[in-house]
Design a protein around this motif. Structure first.
Motif, short mmCIF file in Angstrom:
data_model
loop_
_atom_site.label_atom_id
_atom_site.label_comp_id
_atom_site.label_asym_id
_atom_site.label_seq_id
_atom_site.Cartn_x
_atom_site.Cartn_y
_atom_site.Cartn_z
N CYS A 184 0.54 -0.08 2.34
CA CYS A 184 1.70 -0.13 1.46
C CYS A 184 1.41 0.63 0.17
O CYS A 184 2.23 1.42 -0.31
N ARG A 185 0.21 0.44 -0.37
CA ARG A 185 -0.14 1.11 -1.62
C ARG A 185 -0.15 2.63 -1.45
O ARG A 185 0.40 3.38 -2.26
N ILE A 186 -0.73 3.10 -0.33
CA ILE A 186 -0.81 4.55 -0.10
C ILE A 186 0.60 5.14 0.06
O ILE A 186 0.93 6.17 -0.54
N VAL A 187 1.43 4.47 0.84
CA VAL A 187 2.77 5.00 1.08
C VAL A 187 3.58 5.02 -0.23
O VAL A 187 4.27 5.99 -0.54
N CYS A 188 3.47 3.94 -1.02
CA CYS A 188 4.22 3.88 -2.29
C CYS A 188 3.79 5.02 -3.21
O CYS A 188 4.64 5.67 -3.84
N ALA A 189 2.48 5.27 -3.31
CA ALA A 189 1.99 6.33 -4.18
C ALA A 189 2.52 7.68 -3.70
O ALA A 189 2.95 8.52 -4.49
N HIS A 190 2.53 7.88 -2.40
CA HIS A 190 2.95 9.16 -1.83
C HIS A 190 4.46 9.38 -1.99
O HIS A 190 4.91 10.48 -2.29
N MET A 191 5.23 8.32 -1.78
CA MET A 191 6.69 8.46 -1.73
C MET A 191 7.36 8.18 -3.08
O MET A 191 8.58 8.34 -3.20
N GLY A 192 6.62 7.67 -4.05
CA GLY A 192 7.24 7.28 -5.31
C GLY A 192 8.03 5.98 -5.19
O GLY A 192 8.93 5.72 -5.98
N TRP A 193 7.69 5.16 -4.18
CA TRP A 193 8.33 3.86 -4.04
C TRP A 193 7.66 2.87 -4.97
O TRP A 193 6.54 3.08 -5.43
N THR A 194 8.34 1.75 -5.22
CA THR A 194 7.74 0.67 -6.00
C THR A 194 7.00 -0.28 -5.06
O THR A 194 7.54 -0.66 -4.02
N ASP A 195 5.79 -0.67 -5.46
CA ASP A 195 5.03 -1.65 -4.68
C ASP A 195 5.27 -3.04 -5.27
O ASP A 195 4.88 -3.32 -6.39
N ARG A 196 5.95 -3.92 -4.50
CA ARG A 196 6.27 -5.25 -4.99
C ARG A 196 5.32 -6.31 -4.46
O ARG A 196 5.49 -7.51 -4.68
N THR A 197 4.25 -5.89 -3.79
CA THR A 197 3.31 -6.86 -3.25
C THR A 197 2.89 -7.86 -4.33
O THR A 197 2.62 -7.48 -5.47
N THR A 198 2.88 -9.15 -3.96
CA THR A 198 2.61 -10.22 -4.92
C THR A 198 1.31 -9.98 -5.69
O THR A 198 0.28 -9.72 -5.08
N ALA A 199 1.42 -10.07 -7.02
CA ALA A 199 0.31 -9.92 -7.96
C ALA A 199 -0.19 -8.47 -8.09
O ALA A 199 -0.89 -8.14 -9.03
#
Ligand SMILES: *Cc1c(COP(=O)(O)O)cnc(C)c1O
Ligand SMILES: [Zn+2]
Length: 408
Positions: A184-199
């Protein structure tokens, strides 16, 4: 953004960041970040006392960003039920089961989505198998924000029904939950998405703290204890932060004692609290993370350090209870009060009995138990813990059967 919100701080390394720089964990040491305010600029007398408001915008003065008019769904403003004397204490239940997606997670999702929208992200993603995924997908749908969830290989399919129905894109990672967090972190960084994973997302705690604001509004005086079902520790740290902020703005003069309630197979935070109190060092150690209460099954609590601090700074406690006690508390809440919760939501009630039996919570004290999620989330737990139906033939019933029905 709220001008009184000055950015974030890291309790791991002491780093401080502007709000713009606050996008994930501490870039230096990886700890979760905590949002800070200039509390002198917030009027404690007026806080939450503006015109009545059905949304969390009621608390805008202590949120990083306004949540006014973001969704027609009603997030928060959940009931606090007074249940009279139980185990010798005055018991109140803060019932989060009626939230739009059926759990307390909606408070967190609303804030994470609000900040994400203000920053122009095209999608909000998270690693989760359960309530956080359902919640993000639900509120995302209501706000027109696309969402995605990364699930581990062995995610229980039933937990995904809501997320899929609300239209989230679902990616199954061939690995563990930690692997899903990583993808999730890698994809968010690549796509400019927000990572909402808890904490990982620093704004989930800001949303969850509103449950403390509501408890303070709903009770005539601050309760002696708040018992919090705990996995990652994000709700526990949020409840402490909420009360602590009310104290800082002069609204209340004392903080309730926070009791972290965990399942004995998933008790890393409880273990760290107990070792700290014995003077053996309070670092968090991973555990098996196994319990029937799947919403609090966590091997390495992502917000564990702040949850331990919440207990210590509030002079609270932490306790682990067995799955049997959890399921029995779940069944008894339903029979006794008509409250239907998933197993994780009943951990606070099981912990209440244990803390009273141990003498930690004393007769006459006032206690708020959080009931964090709806029983409809996990029908199989309820079925496993209740009596099978009595079988009847179709058609005419014999006198023997009628006698049996009369005395079950
Ligand atoms: C997420 C969740 C919890 C635990 O919250 P943490 O922040 O992980 O400690 C408790 N109960 C329910 C129903 C949840 O969904
Ligand atoms: Zn740091």
């Amino acid at each position: 953004m709220n001008p009184a919100c000055t950015g974030s701080e890291c309790r791991g390394c002491g780093g401080r960041y502007s709000l713009d720089e606050t996008t994930g964990p501490c870039p230096d040491c990886g700890h979760p970040l905590s949002i800070v305010y200039d509390y002198d600029r917030i009027d404690g007398e007026r806080f939450g006392r503006g015109e009545r408001d059905d949304s969390l915008a009621h608390f805008d003065a202590l949120l990083p960003i306004s949540v006014r008019d973001l969704t027609p769904l009603r997030v928060g403003h959940t009931p606090l039920y007074a249940l009279g004397e139980v185990d010798g204490v005055r018991l109140f239940i803060k019932d989060e089961s009626g939230q739009p997606s059926g759990s307390l997670k909606d408070r967190a999702s609303l804030l994470a989505l609000a900040v994400s929208r203000s920053r122009g992200a095209t999608r909000v993603a998270l690693a989760s198998t359960g309530n956080a995924a359902a919640s993000t997908a639900c509120l995302g749908a209501s706000m027109g924000i696309p969402t995605a969830t990364f699930i581990p290989r062995d995610a229980p399919p039933a937990k995904l029904a809501q997320a899929r129905c609300f239209g989230a894109s679902v990616f199954r990672v061939d690995g563990s939950y930690d692997d899903a967090v990583h993808s999730c972190r890698i994809v968010c960084a690549h796509m400019g998405w927000t990572d909402r994973t808890t904490a990982v997302n620093p704004f989930t705690r800001e949303g969850k703290k509103t449950v403390a604001f509501e408890i303070a509004e709903q009770l005539p005086s601050i309760p002696d204890w708040v018992i919090v079902p705990t996995g990652d520790g994000n709700i526990s740290s949020a409840v402490f932060k909420g009360f602590d902020e009310l104290r800082r703005i002069g609204r209340i003069d004392r903080i309730p004692r926070i009791a972290v309630a965990q399942a004995s197979g998933s008790a890393a935070i409880t273990d760290a609290v107990q070792r700290t109190r014995r003077g053996e060092g309070g670092e968090l150690r991973s555990c098996l993370g196994q319990t029937r209460a799947d919403s609090i099954a966590v091997e390495t609590p992502a917000d564990g350090a702040l949850a331990v601090q919440a207990v210590l700074r509030s002079d609270g406690d932490a306790i682990a209870v067995h799955d049997d006690a959890i399921l029995s508390a779940m069944a008894s809440a339903a029979r006794r009060w008509g409250l239907f919760t998933e197993p994780a939501g009943a951990v606070s009630l099981a912990a209440l009995h244990a803390l009273c039996a141990r003498g930690t919570i004393r007769p006459g004290e006032s206690v708020v138990c959080l009931l964090t999620g709806s029983g409809l989330k996990d029908g199989s737990a309820a079925l496993a813990y209740t009596a099978e139906p009595t079988e009847l033939p179709a058609g005419v019933l014999s006198p023997a059967l009628l006698a049996k029905i009369a005395s079950p």
